[in-house]
Write an enzyme that holds these catalytic residues in place. Sequence first.
Site, PDB file in Angstrom:
ATOM      1  N   SER A  14       0.825  -1.204   0.000  1.00  0.00           N
ATOM      2  CA  SER A  14       0.000   0.000   0.000  1.00  0.00           C
ATOM      3  C   SER A  14       0.866   1.263   0.000  1.00  0.00           C
ATOM      4  O   SER A  14       0.347   2.367   0.136  1.00  0.00           O
ATOM      5  CB  SER A  14      -0.965  -0.008   1.196  1.00  0.00           C
ATOM      6  OG  SER A  14      -0.256  -0.287   2.373  1.00  0.00           O
ATOM      7  N   ASP A 180      18.533  -0.652  -8.686  1.00  0.00           N
ATOM      8  CA  ASP A 180      18.691   0.777  -8.919  1.00  0.00           C
ATOM      9  C   ASP A 180      17.985   0.964 -10.243  1.00  0.00           C
ATOM     10  O   ASP A 180      18.494   0.543 -11.290  1.00  0.00           O
ATOM     11  CB  ASP A 180      20.155   1.181  -9.030  1.00  0.00           C
ATOM     12  CG  ASP A 180      20.280   2.684  -9.201  1.00  0.00           C
ATOM     13  OD1 ASP A 180      19.534   3.240 -10.030  1.00  0.00           O
ATOM     14  OD2 ASP A 180      21.099   3.315  -8.511  1.00  0.00           O
ATOM     15  N   HIS A 181      16.805   1.534 -10.232  1.00  0.00           N
ATOM     16  CA  HIS A 181      15.982   1.454 -11.446  1.00  0.00           C
ATOM     17  C   HIS A 181      16.579   2.229 -12.620  1.00  0.00           C
ATOM     18  O   HIS A 181      16.190   2.024 -13.752  1.00  0.00           O
ATOM     19  CB  HIS A 181      14.521   1.814 -11.165  1.00  0.00           C
ATOM     20  CG  HIS A 181      14.245   3.263 -10.998  1.00  0.00           C
ATOM     21  ND1 HIS A 181      14.559   3.953  -9.864  1.00  0.00           N
ATOM     22  CD2 HIS A 181      13.651   4.172 -11.818  1.00  0.00           C
ATOM     23  CE1 HIS A 181      14.178   5.210  -9.993  1.00  0.00           C
ATOM     24  NE2 HIS A 181      13.625   5.370 -11.179  1.00  0.00           N
ATOM     25  N   TYR A 182      17.572   3.099 -12.360  1.00  0.00           N
ATOM     26  CA  TYR A 182      18.216   3.779 -13.481  1.00  0.00           C
ATOM     27  C   TYR A 182      18.942   2.795 -14.386  1.00  0.00           C
ATOM     28  O   TYR A 182      19.121   3.035 -15.566  1.00  0.00           O
ATOM     29  CB  TYR A 182      19.120   4.915 -12.981  1.00  0.00           C
ATOM     30  CG  TYR A 182      18.304   6.182 -12.951  1.00  0.00           C
ATOM     31  CD1 TYR A 182      17.165   6.246 -12.152  1.00  0.00           C
ATOM     32  CD2 TYR A 182      18.588   7.254 -13.785  1.00  0.00           C
ATOM     33  CE1 TYR A 182      16.348   7.354 -12.175  1.00  0.00           C
ATOM     34  CE2 TYR A 182      17.775   8.368 -13.814  1.00  0.00           C
ATOM     35  CZ  TYR A 182      16.654   8.411 -13.017  1.00  0.00           C
ATOM     36  OH  TYR A 182      15.837   9.507 -13.060  1.00  0.00           O
ATOM     37  N   HIS A 243      21.582   6.634  -8.353  1.00  0.00           N
ATOM     38  CA  HIS A 243      21.218   6.729  -9.769  1.00  0.00           C
ATOM     39  C   HIS A 243      22.319   7.395 -10.616  1.00  0.00           C
ATOM     40  O   HIS A 243      22.741   6.863 -11.633  1.00  0.00           O
ATOM     41  CB  HIS A 243      19.916   7.514  -9.948  1.00  0.00           C
ATOM     42  CG  HIS A 243      18.747   6.927  -9.195  1.00  0.00           C
ATOM     43  ND1 HIS A 243      18.595   5.584  -8.977  1.00  0.00           N
ATOM     44  CD2 HIS A 243      17.671   7.516  -8.612  1.00  0.00           C
ATOM     45  CE1 HIS A 243      17.475   5.370  -8.303  1.00  0.00           C
ATOM     46  NE2 HIS A 243      16.902   6.531  -8.060  1.00  0.00           N
ATOM     47  N   LYS A 339      24.511  16.687 -10.877  1.00  0.00           N
ATOM     48  CA  LYS A 339      23.575  17.705 -10.352  1.00  0.00           C
ATOM     49  C   LYS A 339      22.203  17.075 -10.241  1.00  0.00           C
ATOM     50  O   LYS A 339      21.764  16.380 -11.160  1.00  0.00           O
ATOM     51  CB  LYS A 339      23.410  18.864 -11.352  1.00  0.00           C
ATOM     52  CG  LYS A 339      24.646  19.603 -11.701  1.00  0.00           C
ATOM     53  CD  LYS A 339      24.293  20.753 -12.649  1.00  0.00           C
ATOM     54  CE  LYS A 339      24.336  20.339 -14.081  1.00  0.00           C
ATOM     55  NZ  LYS A 339      23.654  21.051 -15.069  1.00  0.00           N
ATOM     56  N   ARG A 352      25.700  15.178 -20.447  1.00  0.00           N
ATOM     57  CA  ARG A 352      26.249  16.127 -21.429  1.00  0.00           C
ATOM     58  C   ARG A 352      27.775  16.027 -21.395  1.00  0.00           C
ATOM     59  O   ARG A 352      28.409  16.404 -20.414  1.00  0.00           O
ATOM     60  CB  ARG A 352      25.791  17.544 -21.055  1.00  0.00           C
ATOM     61  CG  ARG A 352      26.145  18.620 -22.074  1.00  0.00           C
ATOM     62  CD  ARG A 352      25.449  19.928 -21.688  1.00  0.00           C
ATOM     63  NE  ARG A 352      24.007  19.792 -21.843  1.00  0.00           N
ATOM     64  CZ  ARG A 352      23.316  20.164 -22.929  1.00  0.00           C
ATOM     65  NH1 ARG A 352      23.920  20.729 -23.949  1.00  0.00           N
ATOM     66  NH2 ARG A 352      22.013  19.982 -22.983  1.00  0.00           N
ATOM     67  N   LYS A 384      26.524  17.821 -30.960  1.00  0.00           N
ATOM     68  CA  LYS A 384      26.629  19.193 -31.469  1.00  0.00           C
ATOM     69  C   LYS A 384      27.912  19.310 -32.277  1.00  0.00           C
ATOM     70  O   LYS A 384      29.006  19.089 -31.728  1.00  0.00           O
ATOM     71  CB  LYS A 384      26.664  20.174 -30.313  1.00  0.00           C
ATOM     72  CG  LYS A 384      25.372  20.273 -29.554  1.00  0.00           C
ATOM     73  CD  LYS A 384      25.394  21.531 -28.732  1.00  0.00           C
ATOM     74  CE  LYS A 384      24.107  21.718 -27.985  1.00  0.00           C
ATOM     75  NZ  LYS A 384      24.115  22.968 -27.246  1.00  0.00           N
TER      76      LYS A 384
HETATM   77  C1  BG6 Z   1      13.643   7.561  -6.783  1.00  0.00           C
HETATM   78  C2  BG6 Z   1      13.752   8.699  -5.833  1.00  0.00           C
HETATM   79  O1  BG6 Z   1      14.674   6.631  -6.543  1.00  0.00           O
HETATM   80  O2  BG6 Z   1      13.745   8.044  -8.102  1.00  0.00           O
HETATM   81  C3  BG6 Z   1      12.683   9.736  -6.110  1.00  0.00           C
HETATM   82  O3  BG6 Z   1      13.615   8.219  -4.501  1.00  0.00           O
HETATM   83  C4  BG6 Z   1      12.704  10.149  -7.563  1.00  0.00           C
HETATM   84  O4  BG6 Z   1      12.863  10.874  -5.289  1.00  0.00           O
HETATM   85  C5  BG6 Z   1      12.704   8.934  -8.470  1.00  0.00           C
HETATM   86  O5  BG6 Z   1      11.536  10.926  -7.810  1.00  0.00           O
HETATM   87  C6  BG6 Z   1      12.937   9.331  -9.920  1.00  0.00           C
HETATM   88  O6  BG6 Z   1      12.732   8.237 -10.762  1.00  0.00           O
HETATM   89  P1  BG6 Z   1      12.335   8.468 -12.287  1.00  0.00           P
HETATM   90  O7  BG6 Z   1      12.353   7.100 -12.878  1.00  0.00           O
HETATM   91  O8  BG6 Z   1      10.997   9.110 -12.304  1.00  0.00           O
HETATM   92  O9  BG6 Z   1      13.411   9.347 -12.856  1.00  0.00           O
END
Ligand code: BG6
Length: 489
Positions: A14, A180-182, A243, A339, A352, A384
């Site tokens: 939830s 790490d979803h990135y 990330h 950043k 970049r 570029k």
């Molecule tokens: C999460 C962070 O890991 O990633 C959040 O805890 C952030 O703060 C999110 O908003 C961003 O993920 P995405 O996939 O939307 O870039």
Amino acid sequence: ALKDNTVIVVFGASGDLAKKKTYPALFGLYRNGYLPKDVHIVGYARTKMDTEEYYKRITSYIKIPDNDPAVAAKLDEFKKLSSYVSGGYEDAESFINLRKHFEDIEKKYVTRDVNRIFYLALPPSVFIPVAKNIKENCYSTRGINRIIVEKPFGKDLESCRSLLGALKQSWKEDETYRIDHYLGKEMVKNLLVLRFGNVAMNAAWDRNSIDNVQITFKEPFGTEGRGGYFDEFGIIRDILQNHLLQVLSILTMERPVSFSAEDIRDEKVCSAVNVVKVLRAIPPIKFEDTLLGQYVAANGKPGYLDDDSVPKNSVCPTFAATVLWIKNPRWDGVPFILKAGKALNEAKVEIRVQFKDVTDGIFADISRNELVVRIQPSEAVYLKLNTKTPGYSFRAIPTEMDLTYHRRFTDSTIPEAYEVLILDALKGDHSNFVRDDELDVAWKIFTPILHWIDGETAPRPMPYPYGSRGPFELDAFIRRYGYKRSTSE
Ligand code: BG6
């Protein structure tokens, strides 16, 4: 390969993460036919609710594009594969009760293996008791078991080590999937092909050609609703240490021996050329290389301190820019500027890479080449390049060679990062998950600055208006590390 007869349990069903990412990803996989045969999804949380209420929640988590009836029908099917159990996170009885629920579901698989995937979308305070309770009470003895865990993996080096150590008591490394979803994002995965599948790119990929690199994360909303969590962690732990550092490691590592999971993960930590790990070659961040910010009310939006769940005198940064230096022969002297900020003027994540100046001689005032990889939104890679102004003039103007995905790949859909990663975990592929030694190195780089920020002597973060580009000092900060705007800007 996917295992049939799999039960996936979402702990924290939830919560915010389950709502925003886990359930939509599970449904996306189901809808596209990627979940195993005979899959069953169990939601687990403290909240008491009956099946009807649980179905209502699932429906509210998932957006149906244009109310498409085919998707709505799939969602109905998906709900029928789902059930809900409420219980605590610390007591054994709750988990014994959950085991009974598994046994009921799994009755239909009498003669076959049963596989269990445990997805922990939970606050860190309950990671350990849950991992332990699952192992003791819910571990399948007739098939595979995998545990998927989410950051935060601790708050600094020491707490991360104790967290990992405690998890290891119950779970082996090859059963553990740290998300790490990135690492599941299309453009992050594409970095490997861009770098190692292109001679032209690879040849210019070092300190001789590159002047500076920026990896930027911008979100146009604040911490609304998550202030309590956020204030304890701050933007560096939330975005940079995981990330953005993952993106940096893929951008800078040596070529892996193969695309196998362990080779990729080895290379991120060990450069084959120098036998030093690329992340290990990064010394801890310096205070003087860091700029911190916190958003204040503006444009009709509240400031960070206006959030009721945030302490009124909080100095927690919601924006940070910092510079990492990689001390190896390929990268020595190149600043990597990371950043990230909440409540900024736009949603954008990009890399970049700015190349060096053309050596003096024939052109006055010519722009630098830049390679931009836009991770989101609207995935793109553009370079570029300077071109002669068409016509009689011999003046060079900056132009773009532009690969925007939605224009070039009109028939392809890009899957959500969480879909890709959950599917990898179901298949047993570790390539895009974080290994324990990577976390250790990552925390070594960030722990000193984090302790300084958490301590008494830290300066107040610079205020910036909600909806702005960040603290006013940002442009000067980036210029200090060599970034030059192109002459057309
Ligand atoms: C999460 C962070 O890991 O990633 C959040 O805890 C952030 O703060 C999110 O908003 C961003 O993920 P995405 O996939 O939307 O870039």
